[in-house]
Design a protein around this motif. Sequence first.
Motif, PDB file in Angstrom:
ATOM      1  N   VAL A 110       0.841  -1.194   0.000  1.00 24.29           N
ATOM      2  CA  VAL A 110       0.000   0.000   0.000  1.00 24.29           C
ATOM      3  C   VAL A 110       0.880   1.250   0.000  1.00 24.29           C
ATOM      4  O   VAL A 110       0.623   2.208  -0.736  1.00 24.29           O
ATOM      5  CB  VAL A 110      -0.958  -0.003   1.219  1.00 24.29           C
ATOM      6  N   ALA A 111       1.938   1.248   0.802  1.00 24.38           N
ATOM      7  CA  ALA A 111       2.830   2.404   0.876  1.00 24.38           C
ATOM      8  C   ALA A 111       3.523   2.660  -0.456  1.00 24.38           C
ATOM      9  O   ALA A 111       3.655   3.814  -0.892  1.00 24.38           O
ATOM     10  CB  ALA A 111       3.867   2.197   1.973  1.00 24.38           C
ATOM     11  N   GLU A 112       3.964   1.590  -1.126  1.00 22.09           N
ATOM     12  CA  GLU A 112       4.626   1.753  -2.422  1.00 22.09           C
ATOM     13  C   GLU A 112       3.667   2.305  -3.475  1.00 22.09           C
ATOM     14  O   GLU A 112       4.039   3.176  -4.254  1.00 22.09           O
ATOM     15  CB  GLU A 112       5.201   0.415  -2.894  1.00 22.09           C
ATOM     16  N   VAL A 113       2.443   1.797  -3.490  1.00 22.18           N
ATOM     17  CA  VAL A 113       1.449   2.288  -4.449  1.00 22.18           C
ATOM     18  C   VAL A 113       1.106   3.739  -4.160  1.00 22.18           C
ATOM     19  O   VAL A 113       0.989   4.560  -5.075  1.00 22.18           O
ATOM     20  CB  VAL A 113       0.177   1.400  -4.429  1.00 22.18           C
ATOM     21  N   ALA A 114       0.958   4.075  -2.886  1.00 22.22           N
ATOM     22  CA  ALA A 114       0.647   5.459  -2.504  1.00 22.22           C
ATOM     23  C   ALA A 114       1.741   6.402  -2.971  1.00 22.22           C
ATOM     24  O   ALA A 114       1.462   7.470  -3.537  1.00 22.22           O
ATOM     25  CB  ALA A 114       0.462   5.564  -0.996  1.00 22.22           C
ATOM     26  N   ALA A 120      -2.637   9.362  -0.767  1.00 27.13           N
ATOM     27  CA  ALA A 120      -2.523   8.890   0.611  1.00 27.13           C
ATOM     28  C   ALA A 120      -2.751   7.374   0.669  1.00 27.13           C
ATOM     29  O   ALA A 120      -3.454   6.812  -0.168  1.00 27.13           O
ATOM     30  CB  ALA A 120      -3.541   9.601   1.493  1.00 27.13           C
ATOM     31  N   GLU A 121      -2.163   6.744   1.685  1.00 24.74           N
ATOM     32  CA  GLU A 121      -2.327   5.305   1.842  1.00 24.74           C
ATOM     33  C   GLU A 121      -3.788   4.923   2.055  1.00 24.74           C
ATOM     34  O   GLU A 121      -4.252   3.898   1.560  1.00 24.74           O
ATOM     35  CB  GLU A 121      -1.467   4.790   2.993  1.00 24.74           C
ATOM     36  N   GLY A 122      -4.528   5.757   2.784  1.00 22.87           N
ATOM     37  CA  GLY A 122      -5.956   5.500   2.978  1.00 22.87           C
ATOM     38  C   GLY A 122      -6.717   5.534   1.665  1.00 22.87           C
ATOM     39  O   GLY A 122      -7.650   4.749   1.453  1.00 22.87           O
ATOM     40  N   SER A 126      -8.915   2.502   0.088  1.00 20.47           N
ATOM     41  CA  SER A 126     -10.331   2.652  -0.267  1.00 20.47           C
ATOM     42  C   SER A 126     -10.553   2.411  -1.764  1.00 20.47           C
ATOM     43  O   SER A 126     -11.534   1.772  -2.148  1.00 20.47           O
ATOM     44  CB  SER A 126     -10.850   4.038   0.135  1.00 20.47           C
ATOM     45  N   GLN A 127      -9.627   2.897  -2.602  1.00 22.06           N
ATOM     46  CA  GLN A 127      -9.759   2.667  -4.039  1.00 22.06           C
ATOM     47  C   GLN A 127      -9.615   1.183  -4.375  1.00 22.06           C
ATOM     48  O   GLN A 127     -10.319   0.659  -5.234  1.00 22.06           O
ATOM     49  CB  GLN A 127      -8.717   3.483  -4.817  1.00 22.06           C
ATOM     50  N   THR A 128      -8.713   0.501  -3.670  1.00 19.41           N
ATOM     51  CA  THR A 128      -8.554  -0.937  -3.868  1.00 19.41           C
ATOM     52  C   THR A 128      -9.828  -1.668  -3.466  1.00 19.41           C
ATOM     53  O   THR A 128     -10.302  -2.550  -4.193  1.00 19.41           O
ATOM     54  CB  THR A 128      -7.357  -1.472  -3.051  1.00 19.41           C
ATOM     55  N   ALA A 129     -10.388  -1.317  -2.327  1.00 21.72           N
ATOM     56  CA  ALA A 129     -11.617  -1.977  -1.862  1.00 21.72           C
ATOM     57  C   ALA A 129     -12.761  -1.748  -2.839  1.00 21.72           C
ATOM     58  O   ALA A 129     -13.497  -2.684  -3.168  1.00 21.72           O
ATOM     59  CB  ALA A 129     -11.986  -1.464  -0.473  1.00 21.72           C
ATOM     60  N   ARG A 130     -12.916  -0.524  -3.310  1.00 22.86           N
ATOM     61  CA  ARG A 130     -13.986  -0.237  -4.280  1.00 22.86           C
ATOM     62  C   ARG A 130     -13.775  -0.993  -5.582  1.00 22.86           C
ATOM     63  O   ARG A 130     -14.725  -1.524  -6.171  1.00 22.86           O
ATOM     64  CB  ARG A 130     -14.048   1.264  -4.554  1.00 22.86           C
TER      65      ARG A 130
END
Length: 144
Positions: A110-114, A120-122, A126-130
Amino acid sequence: MVPLRRFAFALCGDWHTADDLVQLTFVKLYQHWRRARPESLDAYTRRILVNAFLSHRRDRRRETVVAEPPDTPVPEAEPGGDTGLGQALRALPPRQRAVVVLRHLEDLSVAEVAELLGMAEGTVRSQTARAVDALRRALAPTKE
């Protein structure tokens, strides 16, 4: 080059466009070579590719170029018809698709993608979950 091409294909769903995106990525990398640091070259290259993909999506607006235009319009696929993972990925908004591809196909944290996408990591979570929820709905078997 092969992993970068595979990553580009996962983003756009077309090998020819993937080749164009990889070529554009290398051109941009060459132009900005002084900015690249050896320790972050891989992430920097991925960032260029993601930006090229997002720009391409904005520029094309789902335009499809064909050698021979069809005589009649192609009928829309019926709900519950042929829905594969590729089709479901292409249906996602470009940023959600980039997040899913980076998280699950490129296996980045998550940190690398952010850091790579500049969010932001959040937001990545949230985008991954959606996106995963949308993929589940698209790939769920229909109950008849």
